[in-house]
Design an enzyme around this catalytic site. Structure first.
Site, mmCIF file in Angstrom:
data_model
loop_
_atom_site.group_PDB
_atom_site.id
_atom_site.type_symbol
_atom_site.label_atom_id
_atom_site.label_comp_id
_atom_site.label_asym_id
_atom_site.label_seq_id
_atom_site.Cartn_x
_atom_site.Cartn_y
_atom_site.Cartn_z
ATOM 1 N N CYS A 139 -4.633 5.717 8.238
ATOM 2 C CA CYS A 139 -3.999 6.679 8.986
ATOM 3 C C CYS A 139 -2.534 6.165 9.333
ATOM 4 O O CYS A 139 -2.305 6.184 10.333
ATOM 5 C CB CYS A 139 -4.610 7.036 10.147
ATOM 6 N N GLY A 145 -0.188 -20.519 -7.771
ATOM 7 C CA GLY A 145 -1.109 -19.711 -6.916
ATOM 8 C C GLY A 145 -1.397 -18.396 -7.789
ATOM 9 O O GLY A 145 -2.420 -18.069 -8.476
ATOM 10 N N TYR A 174 -3.205 -12.821 -3.233
ATOM 11 C CA TYR A 174 -2.711 -12.129 -2.137
ATOM 12 C C TYR A 174 -3.080 -10.479 -1.841
ATOM 13 O O TYR A 174 -2.615 -9.621 -1.494
ATOM 14 C CB TYR A 174 -1.022 -11.985 -2.038
ATOM 15 N N GLU A 195 2.406 -26.364 -7.581
ATOM 16 C CA GLU A 195 1.449 -25.565 -6.961
ATOM 17 C C GLU A 195 1.301 -24.172 -7.175
ATOM 18 O O GLU A 195 1.746 -23.309 -6.547
ATOM 19 C CB GLU A 195 2.105 -25.781 -5.301
#
Length: 412
Positions: free
Chosen positions: A352, A285, A381, A283
């Site tokens: 901020c 990513g 991500y 898997e």
């Protein structure tokens, strides 16, 4: 890289970067020109690089029954998912929302897997109704699947005590991890399966993310094989993801060819010894999309403050959380001057918050306000974890393919 990049200092570039006349390009298009056309900040993805990484990973495994499932929590943008599906890769999901995104991108239920901790009864029921195979993460999930769909087939996500990763917060195996069923619970798992007529057809393990040490991945996979010998009717073994990519110029890349060869040999030996026809799943990513994406952001201010120089961008951790949240290192380049006189600066964002920092004491080429910087290895991500904190909208995203850039979906 092109021939024109040969004069660029090696410390300034990753091997996959495209440099022309000391400027950064993506698919033949200058980064600064893309910002001029589409705005700043801007996520840019290189379709050819996604395809190259996918094909390299597919080629690495000689075991004939190997299937990749893209961990779409890394990047669930519809057009990225469609591209990966067209390359022959399935989908690994961690929520019913990701299942729905997979369906919208054209994946069939048989090409998707679902693995999630602490899922609600309603979500488990929805995934079962969608026909997506579940890797149960706990005894409670096994019990719940049995109540909702007696006689079902399922996989088990195991935690066999091996954990690794580029940061403690992305280590997903071992005693401190919330994920998976431990070895000592397997007897109780079997009792639940007998009670509900469930059949375990797969074993899953994911030890962590962005691992560059192949021996660590091998160690985890060997543990998975040791447990698999106790399950005589398996249809698949799932080694999870975790294949890493270099984050620093000095990082040594994972030798994916050697790793794939070693795992394929172990898998074939297991099949021969146990006389089982078992598929091999992974898997990935980060490995497929991280290097192919970058966040382009424009310099808004250069502030001298005592002994420090702050270079302020028109983006922040609301668009790219990794450095602030995890302390991740991401190389940053001035897209209009890859090589030149360097100075030490703090590259900061426009949120901020005092922690809105991309890099401290970072040596790079800095000229003036208006220059376009690229934060590298942002394809995984990045946008996916982005938010609208400070009421600032998410950046646009574009995909560059065969010298053409096109806008991608906008997330609400």
């Amino acid at each position: 890289m092109t021939d024109a990049a040969s004069t660029v200092h090696a410390r300034s570039v990753m091997e996959w970067m495209e440099i022309r006349d000391n400027t950064l390009c993506i698919g033949g298009l200058e980064a600064a020109a893309l910002v001029k056309e589409f705005g700043s900040p801007l996520y840019v993805y290189d379709a050819e690089l996604i395809a190259a990484r996918t094909k390299a990973l597919q080629k690495a495994f000689s075991y004939p029954h190997t299937k990749l499932h893209f961990a779409c929590k890394a990047n669930s943008t519809r057009e990225i998912l469609q591209l990966i599906r067209e390359l022959g890769v399935g989908l690994e999901t961690v929520s019913i929302g990701e299942v729905q995104k997979g369906v919208a991108a054209g994946f069939s239920s048989r090409d998707m897997l679902y693995t999630c901790s602490n899922a609600s009864r309603g979500e488990i029921e929805a995934v079962l109704k969608a026909g997506v195979r579940i890797n149960a993460d706990s005894l409670n999930q096994v019990r719940l699947i049995g109540e909702l769909q007696p006689g079902a087939q399922l996989g088990l996500r195991l935690n066999l005590g091996v954990g690794a990763g580029a940061h403690e917060k992305i280590v997903t195996g071992g005693a401190a991890s919330k994920f998976g069923i431990v070895r000592e619970q397997l007897t109780e798992v079997q009792e639940l399966c007998d009670q509900h007529n469930l059949r375990v057809v797969g074993l899953h393990q994911h030890i962590g993310s962005n691992i560059l040490d192949g021996d660590t991945i091998i160690s985890g996979f060997e543990d998975l094989l040791s447990v698999a010998r106790s399950f005589p009717r398996l249809e698949y073994l799932d080694g999870g993801g975790g294949f890493g990519v270099p984050q620093k110029y000095s990082d040594r890349p994972l030798n994916i060819g050697e790793l794939g060869s070693r795992i394929s040999q172990l898998m074939q030996q297991f099949v021969n010894e146990n006389e089982q026809s078992v598929e091999l799943y992974f898997e990935p990513g980060t490995y497929l999309v991280s290097e192919a994406g970058m966040l382009l952001s424009t310099v808004m201010d250069i502030k001298e403050s005592g002994t420090r120089t702050f270079v302020g961008l028109d983006s922040g951790f609301n668009h790219f959380p990794g450095p602030a949240f995890y302390g991740f290192h991401h190389e940053i380049v001035n897209t209009q001057a890859i090589e030149g006189a360097r100075r030490k600066v703090d590259v900061v964002g426009n949120v901020c918050e005092a922690g809105d920092v991309f890099a401290r004491d970072y040596e790079m080429v800095v000229g003036d306000v208006g220059e376009v910087f690229a934060i590298l290895n942002a394809g995984a991500y990045g946008y996916e974890m982005g938010m609208t904190y400070n009421s600032r909208p998410l950046p646009r995203q574009i995909l560059v393919s065969q010298g053409v850039a096109r806008l991608l979906e906008i997330r609400d």
